[in-house]
Scaffold this active site. Structure first.
Site, mmCIF file in Angstrom:
data_model
loop_
_atom_site.group_PDB
_atom_site.id
_atom_site.type_symbol
_atom_site.label_atom_id
_atom_site.label_comp_id
_atom_site.label_asym_id
_atom_site.label_seq_id
_atom_site.Cartn_x
_atom_site.Cartn_y
_atom_site.Cartn_z
ATOM 1 N N LYS A 1 -13.699 -4.109 11.143
ATOM 2 C CA LYS A 1 -14.258 -3.171 10.157
ATOM 3 C C LYS A 1 -15.709 -2.826 10.479
ATOM 4 C CE LYS A 1 -11.112 -4.767 6.508
ATOM 5 N NZ LYS A 1 -10.947 -5.771 5.453
ATOM 6 N N ILE B 1 -13.019 1.116 -1.745
ATOM 7 C CA ILE B 1 -14.415 1.572 -1.788
ATOM 8 C C ILE B 1 -14.587 2.785 -0.884
ATOM 9 C CG2 ILE B 1 -16.821 0.940 -1.334
ATOM 10 C CD1 ILE B 1 -15.955 -1.999 -1.470
ATOM 11 N N VAL C 1 0.839 -1.204 0.000
ATOM 12 C CA VAL C 1 0.000 0.000 0.000
ATOM 13 C C VAL C 1 0.875 1.256 0.000
ATOM 14 C CG1 VAL C 1 -1.786 1.277 1.225
ATOM 15 C CG2 VAL C 1 -1.861 -1.219 1.172
ATOM 16 N N GLY D 1 -11.057 -1.415 1.444
ATOM 17 C CA GLY D 1 -10.000 -1.126 0.469
ATOM 18 C C GLY D 1 -10.274 0.155 -0.294
ATOM 19 N N ASP E 1 -10.850 -9.642 11.226
ATOM 20 C CA ASP E 1 -10.676 -8.478 10.342
ATOM 21 C C ASP E 1 -12.044 -7.856 10.038
ATOM 22 O OD1 ASP E 1 -8.900 -7.060 8.134
ATOM 23 O OD2 ASP E 1 -10.669 -7.811 7.083
HETATM 24 N N1 HSE Z 1 -7.110 -8.877 4.678
HETATM 25 C C1 HSE Z 1 -8.131 -7.991 4.220
HETATM 26 C C2 HSE Z 1 -9.095 -8.765 3.337
HETATM 27 C C3 HSE Z 1 -7.613 -6.845 3.397
HETATM 28 O O1 HSE Z 1 -8.858 -9.918 2.984
HETATM 29 O O2 HSE Z 1 -10.114 -8.187 2.987
HETATM 30 C C4 HSE Z 1 -7.210 -5.652 4.186
HETATM 31 O O3 HSE Z 1 -8.269 -5.115 4.935
#
Ligand code: HSE
Length: 437
Positions: free
Chosen positions: A202, A133, A13, A131, A198
């Site tokens: 989010k 979006i 990134v 990402g 993850d």
């Molecule tokens: N590891 C995350 C995913 C990407 O697979 O969506 C980064 O947020």
């Protein structure tokens, strides 16, 4: 000169961000006002796809944060520490921060936001969810007039890739995960993705923005896909459902006897059966999508690439530009924010439509006699128009209907071929002529 940017991390990134800043041509002119001042990396000798000016690299993230020439600190290290400490250090130094770090924002967002408010700086997090979006800015700004009822989405690309392949090929979880790792989609330690953590980070962030207050990230019920059996993905499909790892946040009615008057939220991450005609069911591969439901907007969906260097860098740079625009108003005496004002910055003209290139669908009414399809083929072929498919669908008496789909071709060539077809005696009429994607 320019607005000094300090990067913490020059991985996939970070490299994407450096590339955008250093190759400003064709982008919004505000990108040209950015200047990459310092970049912290673990190993300066590592070969990199992006070249940064000599003297910019350092192994000390503190040097980046403390550099007086750095006005905006971009944190792309990930993880909780030292990321949290570095973000707080930048804020204490009066610098705005851009971060893609969902883990640190989901767990320490309140502390970081309080420090930023105290210091009068911004901490922007567009890249932390979805990402490339744009979803953070819409929740904060564009949807500000709504009462949000529910936010739900596919916000982990790795698991969505695995589930898509399990559904498409009937493959088992372990087999697809191993391949995803080989292809570099899944981390060597995929736990944060496949166990749902993850996605939980989010949805905690999205819920905090949608409903106006921070949520207890660690209390979110979370189940990933690691125990999912491919048989259930197959059965679900036969019953008319896709299995997706959904993260949802929904406002419940407030309890009348709650003395605090706090908003109760139902927030969860679970493998979920989604009806095949639901907008989230068609989100496949590493793509993400977030469905926001509110009053009065109804439903609005945000869809796109949920991970990867380019998309995530695009979100990071969007945040940098927002801060740069505000800075131009505050410190450079401009009367308007250049992004919000959306003034034009170059001349655009409509191109001659004959230069447009696209595929075409044509339905012809013809005589049903020998050689007609050959004639049509020659009319197209002689003018360099390649046919992708041609079918005769119906014949009634002496009349037939022939449908042609062409490969991509310029409008000029296509129209030359159509003129030849129209003037041919075997063709009675061009009944339909549509563009094809
Ligand atoms: N590891 C995350 C995913 C990407 O697979 O969506 C980064 O947020």
């Amino acid at each position: 000169m320019g607005i000094g940017i300090g990067l913490l991390g020059l991985g996939t990134v970070g490299g994407g961000v450096a590339e955008i800043i250093q190759e400003a041509s064709g982008r919004h002119p505000l990108v040209q006002a950015l200047s990459l001042k310092r970049v912290a990396v673990r190993d300066p000798s590592r070969p990199r796809s992006v070249a940064v000016p000599a003297g910019v690299l350092t192994t000390s993230p503190e040097q980046v944060v403390d550099d007086p020439g750095v006005e905006i600190v971009v944190e792309l290290i990930g993880g909780l520490e030292p990321a949290r400490t570095l973000i707080l250090r930048a804020i204490a130094a009066g610098k705005s921060v851009v971060t893609a770090n969902k883990a640190v924002i989901a767990r320490h967002g309140e502390e970081i936001a309080a420090a930023a408010a105290e210091a009068g700086v911004y901490v922007l997090i567009e890249a932390a969810v979805g990402g490339g979006i744009p979803i953070i800015e819409p929740l904060k700004q564009s949807l500000g007039g709504n009462r949000i009822r529910r936010v739900s989405g596919i916000i982990n690309g790795t698991t969505n890739y695995i589930l898509t392949r399990m559904a498409g090929e009937g493959a088992g979880y372990a087999e697809v995960l191993a391949q995803a790792q080989e292809l570099g989609y899944a981390e060597a330690d995929p736990a944060a993705d496949v166990d749902g953590h993850d996605a939980a980070d989010k949805i905690a962030i999205l819920a905090g923005l949608a409903f106006g207050g921070p949520v207890d990230r660690l209390a979110i019920p979370t189940e990933g896909i690691s125990r999912l059996d491919g048989r259930d993905v197959g059965y679900a499909r036969r019953l008319g459902y896709a299995v997706k790892l959904l993260a949802t946040a929904q406002a419940l009615e407030e309890a009348e006897d709650d003395p605090q008057g706090a908003r109760p939220l139902d927030i969860q991450v679970h493998p979920t059966l989604v009806p095949l005609d639901h907008p989230l069911a068609g989100v496949n591969g590493v793509n993400n999508a977030i469905l926001v439901e509110g009053d009065p907007i109804g439903q609005v969906m945000f869809y796109g690439p949920g991970a990867g260097a380019g998309p995530t860098a695009s979100a990071v740079v969007a945040d940098i530009l927002n801060i740069a625009g505000i800075r131009q108003v505050q410190s450079e005496g401009r009367s308007l924010d250049p992004l919000l004002a959306a003034g034009s910055w170059r001349r655009c003209v409509l191109a001659d439509p004959s230069r447009s290139r696209h595929r075409n669908y044509v339905r012809l009414k013809t005589r049903d006699e020998p050689g007609v399809i050959g004639t049509i083929g020659r009319c197209f072929g002689d003018r360099g128009v390649s046919i992708q498919s041609i079918v005769q669908l119906e014949a009634q008496g002496a009349a037939a209907e022939i449908v042609v789909i062409t490969h991509e071709v310029s409008e000029a060539r296509f129209q030359e071929a159509m003129a030849a077809i129209r003037s041919h005696g075997a063709i009675d009429a061009v009944a339909a002529c549509l563009r094809t994607l």
